[in-house]
Scaffold this motif. Structure first.
Motif, PDB file in Angstrom:
ATOM      1  N   ASN A 140       0.823  -1.210   0.000  1.00  0.00           N
ATOM      2  CA  ASN A 140       0.000   0.000   0.000  1.00  0.00           C
ATOM      3  C   ASN A 140       0.859   1.264   0.000  1.00  0.00           C
ATOM      4  O   ASN A 140       1.850   1.353   0.724  1.00  0.00           O
ATOM      5  CB  ASN A 140      -0.905   0.032   1.233  1.00  0.00           C
ATOM      6  CG  ASN A 140      -1.892  -1.116   1.252  1.00  0.00           C
ATOM      7  OD1 ASN A 140      -2.122  -1.784   0.248  1.00  0.00           O
ATOM      8  ND2 ASN A 140      -2.481  -1.351   2.403  1.00  0.00           N
ATOM      9  N   ASN A 141       0.470   2.236  -0.836  1.00  0.00           N
ATOM     10  CA  ASN A 141       1.105   3.557  -0.882  1.00  0.00           C
ATOM     11  C   ASN A 141       2.602   3.504  -1.174  1.00  0.00           C
ATOM     12  O   ASN A 141       3.362   4.316  -0.658  1.00  0.00           O
ATOM     13  CB  ASN A 141       0.865   4.314   0.431  1.00  0.00           C
ATOM     14  CG  ASN A 141      -0.610   4.423   0.752  1.00  0.00           C
ATOM     15  OD1 ASN A 141      -1.393   4.882  -0.069  1.00  0.00           O
ATOM     16  ND2 ASN A 141      -0.987   3.967   1.927  1.00  0.00           N
ATOM     17  N   SER A 142       3.037   2.555  -1.972  1.00  0.00           N
ATOM     18  CA  SER A 142       4.463   2.438  -2.284  1.00  0.00           C
ATOM     19  C   SER A 142       4.689   2.367  -3.793  1.00  0.00           C
ATOM     20  O   SER A 142       3.750   2.248  -4.571  1.00  0.00           O
ATOM     21  CB  SER A 142       5.055   1.216  -1.589  1.00  0.00           C
ATOM     22  OG  SER A 142       4.429   0.045  -2.052  1.00  0.00           O
ATOM     23  N   THR A 143       5.969   2.452  -4.179  1.00  0.00           N
ATOM     24  CA  THR A 143       6.345   2.511  -5.588  1.00  0.00           C
ATOM     25  C   THR A 143       7.442   1.505  -5.891  1.00  0.00           C
ATOM     26  O   THR A 143       8.386   1.357  -5.115  1.00  0.00           O
ATOM     27  CB  THR A 143       6.868   3.925  -5.936  1.00  0.00           C
ATOM     28  OG1 THR A 143       5.849   4.881  -5.657  1.00  0.00           O
ATOM     29  CG2 THR A 143       7.275   4.034  -7.395  1.00  0.00           C
ATOM     30  N   LEU A 144       7.318   0.838  -7.037  1.00  0.00           N
ATOM     31  CA  LEU A 144       8.372  -0.018  -7.567  1.00  0.00           C
ATOM     32  C   LEU A 144       8.571   0.350  -9.023  1.00  0.00           C
ATOM     33  O   LEU A 144       7.615   0.328  -9.810  1.00  0.00           O
ATOM     34  CB  LEU A 144       8.002  -1.505  -7.438  1.00  0.00           C
ATOM     35  CG  LEU A 144       8.949  -2.508  -8.109  1.00  0.00           C
ATOM     36  CD1 LEU A 144      10.366  -2.380  -7.577  1.00  0.00           C
ATOM     37  CD2 LEU A 144       8.433  -3.917  -7.931  1.00  0.00           C
ATOM     38  N   ILE A 145       9.809   0.712  -9.376  1.00  0.00           N
ATOM     39  CA  ILE A 145      10.141   1.087 -10.753  1.00  0.00           C
ATOM     40  C   ILE A 145      11.265   0.189 -11.244  1.00  0.00           C
ATOM     41  O   ILE A 145      12.336   0.126 -10.636  1.00  0.00           O
ATOM     42  CB  ILE A 145      10.567   2.567 -10.852  1.00  0.00           C
ATOM     43  CG1 ILE A 145       9.422   3.472 -10.389  1.00  0.00           C
ATOM     44  CG2 ILE A 145      11.006   2.904 -12.279  1.00  0.00           C
ATOM     45  CD1 ILE A 145       9.792   4.938 -10.286  1.00  0.00           C
ATOM     46  N   LEU A 146      11.006  -0.521 -12.338  1.00  0.00           N
ATOM     47  CA  LEU A 146      12.027  -1.283 -13.054  1.00  0.00           C
ATOM     48  C   LEU A 146      12.261  -0.545 -14.362  1.00  0.00           C
ATOM     49  O   LEU A 146      11.392  -0.540 -15.235  1.00  0.00           O
ATOM     50  CB  LEU A 146      11.563  -2.711 -13.324  1.00  0.00           C
ATOM     51  CG  LEU A 146      11.156  -3.561 -12.120  1.00  0.00           C
ATOM     52  CD1 LEU A 146      10.663  -4.922 -12.576  1.00  0.00           C
ATOM     53  CD2 LEU A 146      12.288  -3.706 -11.140  1.00  0.00           C
ATOM     54  N   GLU A 147      13.420   0.102 -14.487  1.00  0.00           N
ATOM     55  CA  GLU A 147      13.699   0.870 -15.693  1.00  0.00           C
ATOM     56  C   GLU A 147      14.018  -0.071 -16.857  1.00  0.00           C
ATOM     57  O   GLU A 147      14.002  -1.291 -16.710  1.00  0.00           O
ATOM     58  CB  GLU A 147      14.827   1.863 -15.413  1.00  0.00           C
ATOM     59  CG  GLU A 147      14.414   2.928 -14.399  1.00  0.00           C
ATOM     60  CD  GLU A 147      15.484   3.967 -14.132  1.00  0.00           C
ATOM     61  OE1 GLU A 147      16.638   3.794 -14.560  1.00  0.00           O
ATOM     62  OE2 GLU A 147      15.145   4.973 -13.478  1.00  0.00           O
ATOM     63  N   ASP A 148      14.320   0.474 -18.023  1.00  0.00           N
ATOM     64  CA  ASP A 148      14.542  -0.298 -19.246  1.00  0.00           C
ATOM     65  C   ASP A 148      15.640  -1.354 -19.076  1.00  0.00           C
ATOM     66  O   ASP A 148      16.646  -1.132 -18.398  1.00  0.00           O
ATOM     67  CB  ASP A 148      14.929   0.621 -20.400  1.00  0.00           C
ATOM     68  CG  ASP A 148      13.846   1.609 -20.763  1.00  0.00           C
ATOM     69  OD1 ASP A 148      12.692   1.431 -20.325  1.00  0.00           O
ATOM     70  OD2 ASP A 148      14.148   2.576 -21.495  1.00  0.00           O
ATOM     71  N   ASN A 149      15.431  -2.501 -19.720  1.00  0.00           N
ATOM     72  CA  ASN A 149      16.419  -3.579 -19.831  1.00  0.00           C
ATOM     73  C   ASN A 149      16.818  -4.199 -18.495  1.00  0.00           C
ATOM     74  O   ASN A 149      17.941  -4.655 -18.333  1.00  0.00           O
ATOM     75  CB  ASN A 149      17.675  -3.094 -20.572  1.00  0.00           C
ATOM     76  CG  ASN A 149      17.351  -2.533 -21.932  1.00  0.00           C
ATOM     77  OD1 ASN A 149      16.657  -3.167 -22.728  1.00  0.00           O
ATOM     78  ND2 ASN A 149      17.812  -1.325 -22.192  1.00  0.00           N
ATOM     79  N   VAL A 150      15.910  -4.242 -17.556  1.00  0.00           N
ATOM     80  CA  VAL A 150      16.176  -4.896 -16.266  1.00  0.00           C
ATOM     81  C   VAL A 150      15.846  -6.377 -16.402  1.00  0.00           C
ATOM     82  O   VAL A 150      14.851  -6.755 -17.010  1.00  0.00           O
ATOM     83  CB  VAL A 150      15.349  -4.245 -15.130  1.00  0.00           C
ATOM     84  CG1 VAL A 150      15.402  -5.085 -13.853  1.00  0.00           C
ATOM     85  CG2 VAL A 150      15.845  -2.839 -14.857  1.00  0.00           C
ATOM     86  N   SER A 193      21.048  -6.311 -13.907  1.00  0.00           N
ATOM     87  CA  SER A 193      20.723  -7.739 -13.866  1.00  0.00           C
ATOM     88  C   SER A 193      20.684  -8.216 -12.422  1.00  0.00           C
ATOM     89  O   SER A 193      21.601  -7.942 -11.649  1.00  0.00           O
ATOM     90  CB  SER A 193      21.764  -8.555 -14.632  1.00  0.00           C
ATOM     91  OG  SER A 193      21.712  -8.230 -16.006  1.00  0.00           O
ATOM     92  N   ILE A 194      19.619  -8.932 -12.097  1.00  0.00           N
ATOM     93  CA  ILE A 194      19.426  -9.465 -10.756  1.00  0.00           C
ATOM     94  C   ILE A 194      19.396 -10.985 -10.881  1.00  0.00           C
ATOM     95  O   ILE A 194      18.487 -11.536 -11.485  1.00  0.00           O
ATOM     96  CB  ILE A 194      18.121  -8.918 -10.143  1.00  0.00           C
ATOM     97  CG1 ILE A 194      18.207  -7.391 -10.051  1.00  0.00           C
ATOM     98  CG2 ILE A 194      17.848  -9.557  -8.800  1.00  0.00           C
ATOM     99  CD1 ILE A 194      16.897  -6.718  -9.727  1.00  0.00           C
ATOM    100  N   ALA A 195      20.409 -11.648 -10.325  1.00  0.00           N
ATOM    101  CA  ALA A 195      20.518 -13.104 -10.444  1.00  0.00           C
ATOM    102  C   ALA A 195      19.516 -13.806  -9.534  1.00  0.00           C
ATOM    103  O   ALA A 195      18.847 -13.170  -8.716  1.00  0.00           O
ATOM    104  CB  ALA A 195      21.944 -13.542 -10.117  1.00  0.00           C
ATOM    105  N   HIS A 196      19.433 -15.128  -9.682  1.00  0.00           N
ATOM    106  CA  HIS A 196      18.425 -15.894  -8.952  1.00  0.00           C
ATOM    107  C   HIS A 196      18.640 -15.869  -7.435  1.00  0.00           C
ATOM    108  O   HIS A 196      19.733 -15.637  -6.941  1.00  0.00           O
ATOM    109  CB  HIS A 196      18.327 -17.330  -9.480  1.00  0.00           C
ATOM    110  CG  HIS A 196      19.599 -18.100  -9.458  1.00  0.00           C
ATOM    111  ND1 HIS A 196      20.589 -17.936 -10.389  1.00  0.00           N
ATOM    112  CD2 HIS A 196      20.040 -19.036  -8.605  1.00  0.00           C
ATOM    113  CE1 HIS A 196      21.578 -18.744 -10.125  1.00  0.00           C
ATOM    114  NE2 HIS A 196      21.270 -19.420  -9.039  1.00  0.00           N
TER     115      HIS A 196
END
Length: 181
Positions: free
Chosen positions: A66-76, A97-100
């Motif tokens: 609630n009331n929060s933000t998540l931004i994944l910019e280009d090529n993530v 890049s975020i690995a497993h």
């Protein structure tokens, strides 16, 4: 025609979402791939922004409280079994890049009074910003309040609890600079 394509994308994504509330803001760009096994959870008055060419892999979770933000910019790229959870704000910069098995969480429990149960003391949320062109290796944990500058590499199983300027290799528990790039 672009408006129709955008509406179709949003409809398909909503099939993959668990939305407890109807009041949320979602912005999607083109060429997004979200695995059928990935899960996106949006809270009330939450904001999710996904840039161009973003890939979200199997069993990954994007949780926007609630009331929060998540931004994944280009090529993530978000790999298998990763969790990104926002209670205030999490921003992942372009080309990151975020690995497993990586966890990025901007919230922690309060534990200030030993006479009150920890679960009853509430939470503390602090924004996280991960700069452009970073790589978080397998099993990394990023904790509340962290800012990573551009071109940071975080070694496997590291716990990032402090902020770092860009152009460095980090590793350890807690993470520290291993080498400058």
């Amino acid at each position: 025609m672009n408006k129709i394509k955008q509406k179709i994308k949003i409809f398909i994504l909503r099939l993959k979402l668990y939305c407890k509330y109807r009041n949320f803001n979602m912005s999607l760009s083109e060429n997004i791939i979200i695995s059928r096994k990935a899960k996106i959870i949006l809270g009330e008055n939450s904001k999710l922004v996904i840039g161009k060419n973003v890939y979200i892999s199997d069993n990954s979770r994007l949780i926007v409280h609630n009331n929060s933000t998540l931004i994944l910019e280009d090529n993530v790229y978000v790999s298998i079994n990763s969790i990104i959870s926002s209670n205030s704000s999490v921003i992942i910069g372009k080309n990151t890049s975020i690995a497993h098995n990586t966890t990025i969480i901007d919230t922690n429990k309060k534990f200030e009074d030993i006479n009150i149960r920890i679960k009853d003391q509430g939470i503390v949320s602090k924004s996280i910003y991960i700069g452009e062109d970073c790589w978080l290796a397998t099993g990394v944990v990023v904790l509340p309040g962290v800012t990573l500058g551009r071109h940071c590499i975080v070694g496997a199983n590291s716990v990032v609890s402090n902020s770092f300027e860009g152009n460095c290799v980090l590793g350890g528990v807690p993470a520290k600079i291993i080498r400058k790039l």
